[in-house]
Design an enzyme around this catalytic site. Sequence first.
Site, PDB file in Angstrom:
ATOM      1  N   SER A  74      -1.485  16.324 -27.305  1.00  0.00           N
ATOM      2  CA  SER A  74      -0.344  17.219 -27.098  1.00  0.00           C
ATOM      3  C   SER A  74      -0.834  18.522 -26.474  1.00  0.00           C
ATOM      4  CB  SER A  74       0.346  17.507 -28.430  1.00  0.00           C
ATOM      5  OG  SER A  74      -0.488  18.348 -29.199  1.00  0.00           O
ATOM      6  N   LYS A  75       0.119  19.393 -26.210  1.00  0.00           N
ATOM      7  CA  LYS A  75      -0.189  20.633 -25.478  1.00  0.00           C
ATOM      8  C   LYS A  75      -1.290  21.461 -26.119  1.00  0.00           C
ATOM      9  CE  LYS A  75       3.718  21.737 -22.622  1.00  0.00           C
ATOM     10  NZ  LYS A  75       5.103  22.149 -22.681  1.00  0.00           N
ATOM     11  N   ARG A  76      -1.423  21.345 -27.453  1.00  0.00           N
ATOM     12  CA  ARG A  76      -2.446  22.216 -28.044  1.00  0.00           C
ATOM     13  C   ARG A  76      -3.859  21.764 -27.677  1.00  0.00           C
ATOM     14  NH1 ARG A  76      -3.614  20.166 -33.624  1.00  0.00           N
ATOM     15  NH2 ARG A  76      -2.407  18.242 -33.642  1.00  0.00           N
TER      16      ARG A  76
END
Length: 486
Positions: A255-257
């Site tokens: 995911s984006k993190r």
Amino acid sequence: MAEKMIRTRFAPSPTGFMHIGNLRTALYSYLIAKANGGQFIVRIEDTDQVRLVEGATDVILKTLEMTGLDYDEGPGVGGPNGPYVQSERKDIYKKYAEELVEKGYAYYCFCSQERLQQLHEENEVGGYDRHCRDLPKEEIERHLQNGDPYVIRQRIPLEGVTSYYDEVFGEISMENKEMQDQILLKADGYPTYNFAHVVDDHLMGVTHVVRGSEYLTSTPKYVLLYDAFGWERPCYVHLPLLMGKDADGNVSKLSKRHGAVSFQDLVAMGYLPEAIVNYIALLGWCPKDNCEMFDLASLKQNFSIEGISKSPSVFDYQKLNWFNSEYIKQLSDEAFAEKVVPMLKEACPDYVDVKKLAGLLHTRVSTLNESVEMVDFVVNRLPLDPAAYTNKKNKTTPALCREILSEVTPVLEGVEDWTNDRIFETLKEYAAQKGVKAGAVMWAVRVAVARKSVTPGGATELMEVLGRAESMARIAQAIEELAAEA
Ligand code: GLU
């Protein structure tokens, strides 16, 4: 009998950017078809009107174009099984849902939103209580005649087990009592994804359904639909999960993190589409030999379902950087310059020869954008610690460098043709006359001109890039600074 031609599809929902996981699904689906002389279809699944994001379909189609995943049937291209956008197929599904009602595999449900909401509040995980599953015929007729809103739900058997074979994960079984009587047709007349994709895959002659493993456990419901219609089930190929590395060393769903996870963001960061495709081809697929470099053409030759792994793959940004630098090196100098010169022009003062600068960067960057980061010292005169003039190998000290810089100033002023070759010859001659190593002269000049000790390119290449005026001004500044230190 001749074997049936393989037909696969990529069926994205236009709900946002193109996640790397989606692109991998598209790529594997494409490759499974193309490695076997088959056909690849694109279908846009936009029946969930609430989740639609404007422009998302364009982003998806643009990504397919940029990565070379051309499709035989789909939006824009057309084909005999169109339209390929589900909202344009809205009228197709109702009759199939009604067919299932007639055959007893589905039923009308007239439950109000309020009732469903209350059910949900009372038991969040319980799901629908099958209230309308066995309504008397007359009651159903009455509701329909009244024009009462309804949905159509799948009648899942209450007992027994449903199994199917997945090409990657093997036999998958689920107790029927674990499954919900899912909605097939919504009150607004739109089918749900659960229903629409089954009908479309059948109508479009899809032989292999390729998608992420998050669908493994919903597929039993879908095979029940195939069976209810009496349609041949497709082959299922579910792909392993894509994970990212967390700061604490564990992994979790990508995911984006973890960093950029959309194709567009990666491209904007200076990754080449070819490198991205090569890298993600290996995220879940293992080639027979140890080769890692695959362009799309060689993937088409080598890809096979047997090589797909079921264990999760971890997205490794460093590995992507490695692939990207390899692909950048493979570009011709002209092609590389074409990509980075506009960025360099924007970043650098006018006097900088950005084409020459691009030449220095070509083999040294792992992303296109790194080009701009690497030339901070060209863009600005950086603060310089005089310790940088000390170099053991070339036996230089700040004092010697100061002497060299003062002496080469008039010599350089005499250079007529301000090119790397001419400047280099001139400095070499000077070193020979003075009786010092050429390396010492080059060191002094490079530190003065670049104002840092690690740079792409040597002293004379940098002087050519900076031009005569800026180079001489930097040398003059260096002499002054060294004098002040002494
Ligand atoms: N529209 C679904 C999605 O984007 C497709 C899943 C499938 O391939 O069946 O996740």
